[in-house]
Design a protein around this motif. Structure first.
Motif, mmCIF file in Angstrom:
data_model
loop_
_atom_site.group_PDB
_atom_site.id
_atom_site.type_symbol
_atom_site.label_atom_id
_atom_site.label_comp_id
_atom_site.label_asym_id
_atom_site.label_seq_id
_atom_site.Cartn_x
_atom_site.Cartn_y
_atom_site.Cartn_z
ATOM 1 N N ALA B 23 0.845 -1.202 0.000
ATOM 2 C CA ALA B 23 0.000 0.000 0.000
ATOM 3 C C ALA B 23 0.878 1.249 0.000
ATOM 4 O O ALA B 23 0.639 2.189 -0.778
ATOM 5 N N SER B 24 1.920 1.258 0.834
ATOM 6 C CA SER B 24 2.826 2.415 0.890
ATOM 7 C C SER B 24 3.547 2.598 -0.436
ATOM 8 O O SER B 24 3.731 3.720 -0.910
ATOM 9 N N TYR B 25 3.979 1.477 -0.999
ATOM 10 C CA TYR B 25 4.677 1.522 -2.278
ATOM 11 C C TYR B 25 3.810 2.191 -3.343
ATOM 12 O O TYR B 25 4.235 3.159 -3.996
ATOM 13 N N ALA B 26 2.568 1.689 -3.489
ATOM 14 C CA ALA B 26 1.683 2.202 -4.544
ATOM 15 C C ALA B 26 1.308 3.662 -4.280
ATOM 16 O O ALA B 26 1.261 4.478 -5.204
ATOM 17 N N SER B 27 1.074 3.988 -3.016
ATOM 18 C CA SER B 27 0.673 5.338 -2.660
ATOM 19 C C SER B 27 1.803 6.335 -2.970
ATOM 20 O O SER B 27 1.590 7.366 -3.614
ATOM 21 N N LEU B 301 -1.928 -3.125 -2.673
ATOM 22 C CA LEU B 301 -1.593 -2.391 -3.895
ATOM 23 C C LEU B 301 -2.793 -1.563 -4.370
ATOM 24 O O LEU B 301 -2.671 -0.372 -4.682
ATOM 25 N N ILE B 302 -3.971 -2.203 -4.375
ATOM 26 C CA ILE B 302 -5.195 -1.503 -4.801
ATOM 27 C C ILE B 302 -5.477 -0.331 -3.849
ATOM 28 O O ILE B 302 -5.790 0.784 -4.288
ATOM 29 N N ALA B 303 -5.328 -0.586 -2.540
ATOM 30 C CA ALA B 303 -5.593 0.469 -1.547
ATOM 31 C C ALA B 303 -4.669 1.673 -1.770
ATOM 32 O O ALA B 303 -5.114 2.828 -1.739
ATOM 33 N N GLY B 304 -3.385 1.389 -2.025
ATOM 34 C CA GLY B 304 -2.423 2.470 -2.264
ATOM 35 C C GLY B 304 -2.769 3.259 -3.519
ATOM 36 O O GLY B 304 -2.660 4.494 -3.545
ATOM 37 N N GLU B 305 -3.204 2.547 -4.543
ATOM 38 C CA GLU B 305 -3.576 3.208 -5.802
ATOM 39 C C GLU B 305 -4.800 4.101 -5.613
ATOM 40 O O GLU B 305 -4.825 5.256 -6.051
ATOM 41 N N VAL B 306 -5.818 3.536 -4.947
ATOM 42 C CA VAL B 306 -7.065 4.296 -4.752
ATOM 43 C C VAL B 306 -6.802 5.513 -3.847
ATOM 44 O O VAL B 306 -7.306 6.612 -4.109
ATOM 45 N N ALA B 307 -5.985 5.313 -2.800
ATOM 46 C CA ALA B 307 -5.698 6.422 -1.875
ATOM 47 C C ALA B 307 -4.976 7.554 -2.606
ATOM 48 O O ALA B 307 -5.346 8.725 -2.468
#
Lengths: 56, 392
Positions: B23-27, B301-307
């Motif tokens: 999540a941190s990575y994607a965000s 990953l999805i959470a980081g992208e959406v955030a």
């Protein structure tokens, strides 16, 4: 009040995950039970893999 | 103090397991100012897991020798009387990793994408502050208040953060599989690339015993859901008297691991204003196998992208963040609910019925889809049909 045997605790956090009163916190390797919030439901005693918690 | 604690963020991720790291990575990669909070002083420790994961290549992560301890070709399932069923397809293949190294690798990957990371920092509270959240943390005995637009709760089975935000994330004790495990040297394996699974109401009610080969060692553990006896007692009993006792005679432990696997399926709601819930905290873990690393990573990953998208749109209300739940459910909800269904069927069966099931299935499950599975039972053990008829 649930008693913690720190010598038996494996600090896995399973007890925290079943505590609906949010009375248990796992701070690094140490379980802390908030005596004000604990309602002696003993859910944590059931889930502990190591018998580290003892109910009343 | 760590200077990271004295800043304002777009996204704060609580918990540096595989879900939180992804999540941190994607965000961060998508431009949001991101902080990853870990309460242990060492990311990846303590390990609470059997360390088997399916493919990670689809995340663009190379299975590096620094954390991959073994390649897995499949699994051997043992019925209570010892009847073997072999599976070598799809999700039965993968790796056994060194979680301590793997989690750290993922955290470094998030940091390289631009995320800040803090360790030995425990989130102890969450307060709404206008459109922001204040994450109350403790570091070396001092309290700090970190202001952020979005909080991603990836705090594992403990799942306090989601509850602080008003979501229901706590589980019933018999919906959490209590696990105990020794990582052991000198285990005589049947096949160094095959995982072993042992089922039975006597040896591990509500769960199973596993032996996962890990290169020079093997993870020997089990999960149970039981009121009478503790996971550790079942484990000692299996090592001493179980079906693999001859192959465990010389085995000796080099690490002890315990954990709770929330196997009740996903929680009711995984988002609210400025909050997303990821991984074990969200119940994104197979209710059948207890496997959750892949799911946590993908949902993270999805959470980081959406955030990060919400930050760009300057709207992190639950209306916008709902996209997270829509997307992860689209990909994984059916799988999770099917596994919950299968688990509920298996736990109703007696040891004799589990033996009969293994006999009906034959030696291999490869190429057996649900229809073929039920057909084998109808033709070979019609007495078991009552359990499986609803699956068709």
């Amino acid at each position: 009040m649930v008693k913690i045997n720190y010598k038996k605790c494996g600090y896995c956090g399973a007890c925290v995950g079943v505590c609906e009163q949010l009375a248990i916190n796992l701070i690094e390797h140490i379980i802390e039970i908030d005596t004000e919030k604990c309602n002696n439901c003993n859910m944590c005693v059931i889930v502990c893999p190591l018998n580290a918690l003892e109910g009343e | 103090m760590m200077r990271e604690l004295n800043d304002i963020y777009d996204v704060v991720v609580v918990g540096a397991g595989p879900g939180g790291c992804m999540a941190s990575y994607a965000s961060a990669k998508n431009g949001a100012k991101t902080l990853l909070i870990e309460k242990s002083q060492e990311i990846g420790e303590p390990v609470r897991c059997a360390e088997a994961i399916p493919s990670i290549e689809e995340f663009g992560i190379e299975p590096k020798p620094e954390f991959v301890r073994n390649i897995i070709k499949g699994g051997i399932l043992f019925s209570p009387s010892g009847k073997k069923v072999i599976v070598t397809q799809d999700k039965a293949q993968g790796y056994v990793v060194e979680r301590k190294i793997f989690d750290k690798y993922l955290a470094i990957r998030a940091a390289k994408a631009g995320s800040k990371v803090v360790v030995k920092t425990t989130a102890i509270g969450l307060e709404k502050d206008g459109d922001y959240w204040n994450v109350i943390v403790e570091f070396l005995g001092e309290e700090y208040c970190i202001k952020t637009k979005i909080v991603i709760a990836a705090d594992g089975v403990e799942s306090n953060i989601a509850e602080y935000a008003g979501l229901k994330a706590k589980k019933k004790p018999l919906e959490v599989c209590s696990c105990a495990e020794y990582e052991m040297a000198n285990v005589r394996l049947l096949d160094k690339n095959m995982m072993e699974f042992y089922f039975g109401n006597e040896i591990s009610p509500g769960g199973y015993v596993w032996i996962f080969p890990k290169g020079d060692t093997a993870n020997v553990g089990l999960g149970v859901r039981d009121r009478k006896k503790k996971a550790i007692d079942y484990l000692e009993d299996f090592i001493e008297n179980g079906m693999a006792k001859d192959r465990l005679k010389e085995a000796t432990p080099i690490e002890f691991k315990v954990g709770g696997a929330p196997v009740s399926g996903p929680i009711e709601k995984t988002y609210t204003d400025g909050v997303l819930v990821v991984g074990d905290a969200a119940g994104q873990i197979s209710p059948l196998t207890g496997g959750g690393i892949y799911l946590a990573m993908d949902c993270g990953l999805i959470a980081g992208e959406v955030a990060s998208k919400a930050i760009k749109m300057n709207d992190w209300s639950e209306k916008i963040l709902k996209e997270y739940e829509d997307r992860w459910k689209e990909k994984h909800y059916e799988y999770l609910m099917n596994h919950l269904k299968y688990r509920k069927i298996l736990e109703k069966m007696s040891d004799d019925e589990l033996d009969a099931l293994a006999e009906a299935l034959g030696e291999s499950l490869d190429g057996v889809d649900l229809k073929k599975f039920v057909k084998r039972i109808i033709t070979k053990k019609p007495s078991l049909l009552k359990y499986f008829k609803d699956l068709l």
